[in-house]
Design a protein around this motif. Structure first.
Motif, PDB file in Angstrom:
ATOM      1  N   ILE A  12       0.871   4.036  -3.084  1.00  0.00           N
ATOM      2  CA  ILE A  12       0.582   5.462  -2.887  1.00  0.00           C
ATOM      3  C   ILE A  12       1.710   6.314  -3.453  1.00  0.00           C
ATOM      4  O   ILE A  12       1.483   7.349  -4.092  1.00  0.00           O
ATOM      5  CB  ILE A  12       0.369   5.762  -1.387  1.00  0.00           C
ATOM      6  N   THR A  30       0.829  -1.209   0.000  1.00  0.00           N
ATOM      7  CA  THR A  30       0.000   0.000   0.000  1.00  0.00           C
ATOM      8  C   THR A  30       0.859   1.253   0.000  1.00  0.00           C
ATOM      9  O   THR A  30       0.576   2.222  -0.715  1.00  0.00           O
ATOM     10  CB  THR A  30      -0.930  -0.002   1.222  1.00  0.00           C
ATOM     11  N   PHE A  31       1.936   1.243   0.786  1.00  0.00           N
ATOM     12  CA  PHE A  31       2.832   2.400   0.851  1.00  0.00           C
ATOM     13  C   PHE A  31       3.476   2.676  -0.507  1.00  0.00           C
ATOM     14  O   PHE A  31       3.533   3.822  -0.965  1.00  0.00           O
ATOM     15  CB  PHE A  31       3.907   2.143   1.908  1.00  0.00           C
ATOM     16  N   MET A  44       1.694   6.038  -7.453  1.00  0.00           N
ATOM     17  CA  MET A  44       0.502   6.649  -8.040  1.00  0.00           C
ATOM     18  C   MET A  44       0.518   8.165  -7.908  1.00  0.00           C
ATOM     19  O   MET A  44      -0.185   8.859  -8.643  1.00  0.00           O
ATOM     20  CB  MET A  44      -0.764   6.081  -7.388  1.00  0.00           C
ATOM     21  N   SER A  45       1.318   8.682  -6.988  1.00  0.00           N
ATOM     22  CA  SER A  45       1.480  10.133  -6.906  1.00  0.00           C
ATOM     23  C   SER A  45       2.131  10.662  -8.174  1.00  0.00           C
ATOM     24  O   SER A  45       1.796  11.764  -8.648  1.00  0.00           O
ATOM     25  CB  SER A  45       2.325  10.499  -5.676  1.00  0.00           C
TER      26      SER A  45
END
Length: 338
Positions: free
Chosen positions: A139, A135-136, A142-143
């Motif tokens: 994120i 998940t980290f 995807m930034s």
């Protein structure tokens, strides 16, 4: 007496739940439409929106590509003059068109390949990480994908700036012997990366790759979550290595995913414009034009020739349709899409 006479007539009796069930199966005619027509009626609003936002402008561009549209026509002083195929003849006779086409195809082939390879590798890596770490990382990557195209160009233009860019500064930190051995030079001060067409496209490839691979990675990760873990356990028991497992299990099961991602990447990379515009500072370096930039330059650079720009846009659209149709046909032949 009533029940007996009813039974005698062969009517029988039915319970209340059975009568409700029979009524529930009766076709409703509140809409007044046949059941087969309802899905098509529901599609009408979406079709109207698509027609208004896409089809009508596309038809206008096709019509404009056969006309002479300049400042007098834009200001309304003169009507558009019909030229027939003259705009297409002129662009096909122009060397800039063929160099732009070469740049477009070469860039798309390299970038699509690198994006799919890197995105797939990151997707497989994410599948092996723990849920929290995955998940980290998602994120974080995807930034980059969420950054607008113009901002992408600004970021990478600053990184490769000749005077204040971090790339030249970092290369100057390398030992002279190592820099000379790797690149044939030791001093990188003032290196104009964005002046030469070849280095401009190297920077453009990095820009698009940086922003595109996260979408591929997350899509591959979603596909991997649908593959049963028993297949990988059986492959491990059989002594299959990671490379063979990927080609024998992962790749065949993810072929539909890779097919869609390839088509989308081809369409996106053929149409790259904003990043290139920012990197070269507008339609200045003709050697660095792709078809999108060439169309923009013809349509809006003084004197504006919107008919020629529209003709180039139509040619680009036709190329994309041909490439996409050919790829889809090959997938259907190989039974990649059932």
């Amino acid at each position: 007496m009533t029940n007996a006479s009813t039974i005698a007539r062969g009517g029988g009796t039915s319970s209340a739940p059975e009568r409700r069930r029979r009524r529930s199966h009766r076709p409703t005619k509140a809409s007044g439409l046949p059941p087969k027509a309802i899905p098509y009626v529901l599609l009408i609003p979406g079709i109207l929106v698509i027609a208004g936002l896409l089809l009508y402008p596309m038809i206008q561009v096709v019509v404009m590509s056969f006309q002479k549209v300049g400042l007098p026509q834009i200001s309304g002083k003169r009507p558009a003059e019909w030229l027939g195929w003259e705009n297409y003849t002129k662009i096909f006779d122009n060397d800039i068109f063929w160099s732009s086409l070469r740049n477009t195809v070469a860039f798309a082939v390299i970038t699509v390949s690198l994006t799919l390879i890197l995105g797939t590798a990151v997707g497989v890596l994410l599948n092996k990480l723990s849920k929290r770490m995955s998940t980290f990382v998602i994120i974080g990557i995807m930034s980059a994908w969420a950054v607008p195209p113009v901002a992408q160009g600004v970021i990478w233009r600053w990184l490769f700036d000749a005077e204040a860019g971090i790339i030249n500064w970092a290369l100057n930190l390398l030992p002279d012997w190592l820099s000379t051995m790797l690149f044939g030079r030791a001093d990188w001060t003032g290196e104009p990366w964005l002046n030469d067409s070849i280095t401009v496209y190297l920077v453009l490839i990095l820009t698009v790759l940086w922003a595109s691979f996260p979408f591929i990675a997350v899509s591959v990760l979603a596909g991997l979550k649908g593959i049963p873990a028993e297949l990988y356990e059986a492959a491990t028991v059989d002594g299959s290595g990671p490379w063979r497992t990927f080609w024998k299990i992962t790749f065949p099961l993810l072929k539909p995913v890779f097919a869609v991602l390839t088509i989308l990447s081809i369409i996106w990379d053929f149409k790259v414009f904003s990043q290139l515009y920012v990197l070269i500072g507008g339609p200045t370096n003709r050697e660095a034009f792709n078809l999108s930039m060439y169309s923009f330059a013809e349509a809006f650079r003084s004197p504006p020739k919107m008919g020629s720009g529209a003709a180039i846009a139509v040619v680009l659209t036709v190329i994309l349709l041909v490439v996409t149709a050919f790829y889809i046909r090959q997938m259907v032949k190989s039974e990649e899409i059932q």
